[in-house]
Design an enzyme around this catalytic site. Structure first.
Site, PDB file in Angstrom:
ATOM      1  N   ASP A  12       0.816  -1.224   0.000  1.00  0.00           N
ATOM      2  CA  ASP A  12       0.000   0.000   0.000  1.00  0.00           C
ATOM      3  C   ASP A  12       0.847   1.271   0.000  1.00  0.00           C
ATOM      4  O   ASP A  12       0.461   2.287   0.579  1.00  0.00           O
ATOM      5  CB  ASP A  12      -0.968   0.026   1.199  1.00  0.00           C
ATOM      6  N   GLY A  14       1.566   2.947  -2.631  1.00  0.00           N
ATOM      7  CA  GLY A  14       1.165   3.819  -3.743  1.00  0.00           C
ATOM      8  C   GLY A  14       1.862   3.410  -5.034  1.00  0.00           C
ATOM      9  O   GLY A  14       2.054   4.218  -5.938  1.00  0.00           O
ATOM     10  N   LYS A  15       2.206   2.117  -5.143  1.00  0.00           N
ATOM     11  CA  LYS A  15       2.884   1.619  -6.355  1.00  0.00           C
ATOM     12  C   LYS A  15       2.006   1.775  -7.587  1.00  0.00           C
ATOM     13  O   LYS A  15       2.501   2.064  -8.665  1.00  0.00           O
ATOM     14  CB  LYS A  15       3.248   0.130  -6.189  1.00  0.00           C
ATOM     15  N   ASN A  37      -5.193 -10.575  -4.050  1.00  0.00           N
ATOM     16  CA  ASN A  37      -5.364 -10.333  -2.609  1.00  0.00           C
ATOM     17  C   ASN A  37      -5.057  -8.907  -2.190  1.00  0.00           C
ATOM     18  O   ASN A  37      -5.432  -8.482  -1.109  1.00  0.00           O
ATOM     19  CB  ASN A  37      -4.499 -11.307  -1.799  1.00  0.00           C
ATOM     20  N   ALA A  38      -4.337  -8.163  -3.025  1.00  0.00           N
ATOM     21  CA  ALA A  38      -4.095  -6.762  -2.690  1.00  0.00           C
ATOM     22  C   ALA A  38      -4.562  -5.952  -3.883  1.00  0.00           C
ATOM     23  O   ALA A  38      -4.784  -6.487  -4.964  1.00  0.00           O
ATOM     24  CB  ALA A  38      -2.616  -6.518  -2.435  1.00  0.00           C
ATOM     25  N   HIS A  40      -4.467  -2.121  -6.218  1.00  0.00           N
ATOM     26  CA  HIS A  40      -3.877  -0.835  -6.533  1.00  0.00           C
ATOM     27  C   HIS A  40      -5.001   0.141  -6.773  1.00  0.00           C
ATOM     28  O   HIS A  40      -5.955  -0.187  -7.471  1.00  0.00           O
ATOM     29  CB  HIS A  40      -3.090  -0.909  -7.831  1.00  0.00           C
TER      30      HIS A  40
HETATM   31  P1  GDP Z   1      -0.346   0.139  -3.813  1.00  0.00           P
HETATM   32  O1  GDP Z   1      -0.900  -1.201  -3.522  1.00  0.00           O
HETATM   33  O2  GDP Z   1       1.094   0.250  -3.428  1.00  0.00           O
HETATM   34  O3  GDP Z   1      -0.574   0.583  -5.223  1.00  0.00           O
HETATM   35  O4  GDP Z   1      -1.093   1.173  -2.880  1.00  0.00           O
HETATM   36  P2  GDP Z   1      -2.656   1.490  -2.752  1.00  0.00           P
HETATM   37  O5  GDP Z   1      -3.167   1.925  -4.063  1.00  0.00           O
HETATM   38  O6  GDP Z   1      -3.385   0.434  -2.042  1.00  0.00           O
HETATM   39  O7  GDP Z   1      -2.621   2.684  -1.698  1.00  0.00           O
HETATM   40  C1  GDP Z   1      -2.232   3.903  -1.997  1.00  0.00           C
HETATM   41  C2  GDP Z   1      -3.376   4.863  -1.723  1.00  0.00           C
HETATM   42  O8  GDP Z   1      -2.831   6.146  -1.617  1.00  0.00           O
HETATM   43  C3  GDP Z   1      -4.380   4.961  -2.846  1.00  0.00           C
HETATM   44  O9  GDP Z   1      -5.627   5.301  -2.317  1.00  0.00           O
HETATM   45  C4  GDP Z   1      -3.827   6.098  -3.716  1.00  0.00           C
HETATM   46  O10 GDP Z   1      -4.820   6.763  -4.471  1.00  0.00           O
HETATM   47  C5  GDP Z   1      -3.274   6.985  -2.672  1.00  0.00           C
HETATM   48  N1  GDP Z   1      -2.090   7.759  -3.024  1.00  0.00           N
HETATM   49  C6  GDP Z   1      -1.011   7.387  -3.780  1.00  0.00           C
HETATM   50  N2  GDP Z   1      -0.092   8.369  -3.769  1.00  0.00           N
HETATM   51  C7  GDP Z   1      -0.592   9.361  -2.979  1.00  0.00           C
HETATM   52  C8  GDP Z   1      -0.107  10.628  -2.548  1.00  0.00           C
HETATM   53  O11 GDP Z   1       0.995  11.044  -2.862  1.00  0.00           O
HETATM   54  N3  GDP Z   1      -0.917  11.356  -1.727  1.00  0.00           N
HETATM   55  C9  GDP Z   1      -2.143  10.913  -1.316  1.00  0.00           C
HETATM   56  N4  GDP Z   1      -2.843  11.678  -0.518  1.00  0.00           N
HETATM   57  N5  GDP Z   1      -2.622   9.718  -1.694  1.00  0.00           N
HETATM   58  C10 GDP Z   1      -1.860   8.970  -2.517  1.00  0.00           C
END
Ligand code: GDP
Length: 430
Positions: A12, A14-15, A37-38, A40
């Site tokens: 989580d 922000g990948k 399971n996870a 984006h």
């Molecule tokens: P991933 O599994 O690594 O892709 O992460 P997720 O998508 O589950 O979690 C990242 C969350 O943070 C999502 O809701 C994104 O929209 C949000 N996000 C990503 N980058 C940023 C950022 O720089 N600022 C904010 N506020 N939210 C972000």
């Protein structure tokens, strides 16, 4: 050129957003491990999407999206995810599925739930997507590879063998209804119809693409600390989350991965059980959770509230090292704009001794955070495009993180949208 985008933390980070952004200038995006399971989260002109199986490049019409052999392939899930995009007006993406990917079966999901039930209070906090039973079967050599769907006689024979074995466990370990050979076989045949249009010899396709100089992204799921070898075993996932595994899970030579963009979160969040040294609780955690990510830190798949903590320099430095990070994207920095002071975990105290190197799990369980406080910037930094325009306290926090990581921070993400990004030239860049 092959570039991996992977997480340094517990997932989580922000990948998805970073991949979506870099996909704009890429030809091919590949998922190489994990399953559904996870998730984006991606926000773009078509809306807000939670992708679980498809790579984050599916929104561009110039990219090919690939499910590599290392993925736990839930075929109906993939099918529905593709349909879901089409229903919301996204142009039909070009998708390839490796003929060597293995199939996540409905009984993997059942066995996941049965095992959590058997463990009771000692459960791992699985998302119950069947990932652990799937990878167990893969390595026990009783999984089904996509290619096996195309040899019906051999398939039927294998189904008989696998069902006989599974039924022993269902009857004697879990005391659950038994499986039926015909039903499992028919499920597999129905999966063949769904997946057939996408099946390809992916490693051959990628070999050609690399020779033609195409730009290729490997998109990781979860993060370093969930890796089964190098993470917080046993509170880990069941496939490698490391960039190195990208070579295996996609079928390319390891030396082709030239750039390892490691995504690091400006604070910590984690799901599931396991040691989490910089964890915070109560109102302090609720506030950060509420403000975190985009609309709060809740699981993209399960909706579970994530555990929250301050930035952990010990864990993140290790997370970058074990990924082989060549550059870092620091995300969700904007979220911290409400704090007067921002604590950072810069060491672990274990039995009266302070350590800086991430330890094995039994020591981690005993670790207490050594916190250093940074001055907050107390403003909204969203919309800022140039590094120099960030408040000085914010730059100090970023530069302190860079010093702890020892890896250049080349991107700072200050909002959830694709273009909420500040490119930065680091003094650590060669
Ligand atoms: P991933 O599994 O690594 O892709 O992460 P997720 O998508 O589950 O979690 C990242 C969350 O943070 C999502 O809701 C994104 O929209 C949000 N996000 C990503 N980058 C940023 C950022 O720089 N600022 C904010 N506020 N939210 C972000």
């Amino acid at each position: 050129m092959v570039r991996a985008i992977v997480g340094a933390n517990w997932g989580d980070e922000g990948k998805g957003k970073i991949t979506d952004m870099l996909a704009e200038e890429s030809d091919i995006i590949i998922r190489f491990q994990g399953g559904s399971n996870a998730g984006h989260t991606i926000i773009n002109d078509y809306g807000k999407f939670a992708l679980h199986l498809l790579p984050s490049g599916v929104f561009y019409d110039h990219t090919t999206s690939i499910i590599g052999n290392g993925v736990a392939l839930n075929i109906p899930y993939l099918f529905n995810e593709i349909k879901g995009l089409e229903e919301r007006g996204v142009p039909t993406p070009k998708i390839l599925v490796s003929d060597r990917a293995q199939i996540l079966m409905p009984y993997h999901v059942d066995f996941d739930a049965f095992e959590e039930e058997r463990l009771g209070g000692k459960a791992f906090g699985s998302t119950k997507s069947g990932i652990a039973p799937f990878y167990s079967d893969k390595y026990a050599k009783i999984g089904f590879q996509v290619s096996e769907l195309f040899d019906e006689a051999a398939l039927r024979e294998k189904v008989e063998r696998v069902v006989a074995y599974k039924n022993i466990i269902l009857e004697h370990v879990y005391h659950k209804p038994l499986m039926d050979v015909e039903e499992v076989f028919n499920t597999l045949i129905s999966y063949r119809e769904m997946v057939e249009p996408y099946v390809a010899d992916v490693s051959l396709y990628l070999d050609k693409a690399i020779k033609e100089g195409k730009t290729i992204l490997l998109e990781g799921q979860l993060g370093s600390l969930k890796d089964p070898d190098h993470g917080i075993y046993p509170m880990v996932t069941s496939s490698s989350t490391l960039a190195a595994y990208g070579a295996i899970g996609a079928g390319i030579p390891p030396y082709e991965i030239k750039d390892i963009v490691t995504v690091v979160k400006a604070y910590s969040s984690a799901v599931g059980a396991g040691a989490f040294v910089s964890e915070i609780f109560g109102e302090e955690a609720d506030e950060l959770r509420k403000r975190g990510g985009d609309g709060g830190e809740f699981g993209a798949t399960t909706g579970r509230p994530r555990r929250m903590g301050w930035f952990d320099a010990v864990a993140s430095r290790y997370g970058c090292r074990i990924q082989g990070a060549t550059e870092v994207a620091l995300t969700v920095l904007d979220v911290l704009g409400y704090l007067d002071e921002i604590p950072m975990c810069v060491g672990y105290e274990i039995d009266g001794e302070v350590i800086k190197d991430f330890p094995v799990t039994y020591k981690l369980e005993k670790a207490k955070p050594v916190l250093k406080k940074f001055k907050g910037w107390k403003t909204d930094i969203r919309g800022i495009k140039n590094y120099d325009e960030l408040p000085v306290e914010c730059r100090e926090y970023i530069e302190a993180i860079e010093e702890e990581l020892g890896v250049p921070i080349t991107m700072v993400s200050n909002g959830p949208k694709r273009h909420d990004i500040i490119k930065r030239v680091s003094k650590l860049s060669k």
